[in-house]
Scaffold this active site. Sequence first.
Site, PDB file in Angstrom:
ATOM      1  NE  ARG A  86      34.115  34.866  45.388  1.00 12.82           N
ATOM      2  CZ  ARG A  86      34.041  34.158  44.273  1.00 12.82           C
ATOM      3  NH1 ARG A  86      33.232  34.551  43.307  1.00 12.82           N
ATOM      4  NH2 ARG A  86      34.750  33.077  44.116  1.00 12.82           N
ATOM      5  CG  HIS A  87      38.422  36.850  46.652  1.00 16.62           C
ATOM      6  ND1 HIS A  87      38.345  36.380  45.362  1.00 16.62           N
ATOM      7  CD2 HIS A  87      38.037  35.824  47.444  1.00 16.62           C
ATOM      8  CE1 HIS A  87      37.962  35.136  45.364  1.00 16.62           C
ATOM      9  NE2 HIS A  87      37.743  34.756  46.620  1.00 16.62           N
ATOM     10  N   GLY A  88      38.309  39.865  44.405  1.00 15.15           N
ATOM     11  CA  GLY A  88      38.132  39.952  42.957  1.00 15.15           C
ATOM     12  C   GLY A  88      38.547  38.675  42.239  1.00 15.15           C
ATOM     13  N   GLY A 354      36.110  39.561  52.115  1.00 19.39           N
ATOM     14  CA  GLY A 354      36.209  38.136  52.423  1.00 19.39           C
ATOM     15  C   GLY A 354      35.969  37.289  51.190  1.00 19.39           C
TER      16      GLY A 354
END
Length: 459
Positions: A86-88, A354
């Site tokens: 997952r994005h930050g 994602g």
Amino acid sequence: MAKQVVTTVCFVLFHLVISYWAFMSSCSLHSSTKPSIPTIARYFGTKGRYEDVNSWLIDDILAINKSLVTLPSSKCSEIHLTAIIRHGTRFPTTKNIQKMREFYDLVKLNATGDLTSLSEIKSQWKMWYSDEMDGRLVEKGREDHKHLAQRLIKWFPSLLNGENVHGKRVKLITSSKHRCVNSTIAFREGLMTGLKITAVELEPELNDALMRYFDQCERFVKEVENNKSALEEVKRFNEGPEMKRVMEKMADRLDVPYSSINDDSVEAAFYLCAYEFAILSVNSPWCQLFDEVDAQVMEYSNDLKQYWKRSYGHVINSKSSCILFHDLFHRLDQIVDQINSDVPVTEAVTVQVGHAETLIPLLTLLDLFKDDVPLNSTNFNTQQNRVFRSGRITPYAANLLVVLYRCPEGIRIGVRLNEKSLTLPGLSEPVPMYEDVKERYSSLLGGCDQETVCKMNSS
Ligand SMILES: *[C@@H]1O[C@H](CO)[C@@H](O)[C@H](O)[C@H]1NC(C)=O
Ligand SMILES: *[C@@H]1O[C@H](CO)[C@@H](O)[C@H](O)[C@H]1NC(C)=O
Ligand SMILES: *[C@@H]1O[C@H](CO)[C@@H](O)[C@H](O)[C@H]1NC(C)=O
Ligand SMILES: *[C@@H]1O[C@H](CO)[C@@H](O)[C@H](O)[C@H]1NC(C)=O
Ligand SMILES: *[C@@H]1O[C@H](CO)[C@@H](O)[C@H](O)[C@H]1NC(C)=O
């Protein structure tokens, strides 16, 4: 008289010193000690920090904790890693920023409660979020990915190394959303730092069909995304007795009429606490507007939403990830074929960046984090020990790691979520034979066709 003045001056000075000390110690930005963690941080759900799920990282963000990972025998060697990440940490979306602004205005103009945190908000806090921040990655989010890349180098030194990067056996794939692209770029920077490489040709490939499959699945969009009644249980819970109590307690704390607080207001207050912590590492006065039970109710509301929109609530939620499931197993099959025919492995590491919405349906498709009883609007109390907790599963930079091992007895596969081993449901071994995993998921491997499951006129 003079003595009294001196006493008064001393008293005032003493109070100034005490309040300054109290202010400084509550304000981590100016203090050299570690920021204090809001007591309700574990209830932040998908707005939670990765290091609060893996708390050893608070002391050393580059440490890997081997006590939580099961490895196969030492005769095995790693041959491939797929990491779906997952994005930050990111800014709130515009919609949520607007809710936060409205709630702040209410507090600033109308709240008269006597909580210390209220006067702190009124006198010191500024509404610094603006609409154009809209979900963008923040500096902390770049750090999340840089550090994850550096830890993955430590975990998988035989896979994530200069030779494989230069030999183009490391691939980066990302959703086209700016927060994902920038997370991927930060991940690459972390790789270069960790591997001490300066120039590298490693361009991220954009692939929304894979990383944002949920947008492209017509049945999911029609039946869930754009269908209010699909989230009926969430609505009922938000109108139910537990949430009503949270709203009343909030109104009492602010000393405003009950009618001026709705579920959007308490959500906005919760976001203010969560975002100030995730983005700035500040335990802000907003957090004082909730007690632990309130926070558990807010967490359940968020989990219910994830459950009905992305997970077990509707079958199409997980089925919409068939394309990502097949992409993964297709790649693993290819690598196993290369191993079995003794040719060099072409893909050592595949990194796919994602969203929480990318990970949750895939984990659901694999039958992970499935409670015996569905989460609904009336069972908050009996679901206190549920396994479906989005804060544990998908904090910022959450990651699913799939590792292939070559062992004397054949190929094995290890699965980790957020750097901790998982045992796949229905399998007894933590690092099972690859063939056993394929057997376990044979009906998905033989079906789960994206086009068929997402077409509207099919069942
Ligand atoms: C690893 O994690 C376990 C369980 O969370 C914890 O008890 C232990 O202290 C951690 N080890 C290190 C070296 O941080
Ligand atoms: C504050 O209270 C007044 C009077 O009840 C109301 O008209 C106004 O909308 C409130 N302001 C906010 C920001 O909610
Ligand atoms: C992504 O990073 C670039 C370069 O650092 C920056 O200019 C841009 O604003 C960033 N975009 C987002 C969405 O964070
Ligand atoms: C919307 O969701 C409800 C509840 O799941 C379902 O019964 C209904 O068929 C859905 N509507 C559409 C248009 O798919
Ligand atoms: C929620 O689940 C419980 C079982 O935990 C069940 O008894 C109850 O009827 C369900 N409520 C609704 C509104 O479906």
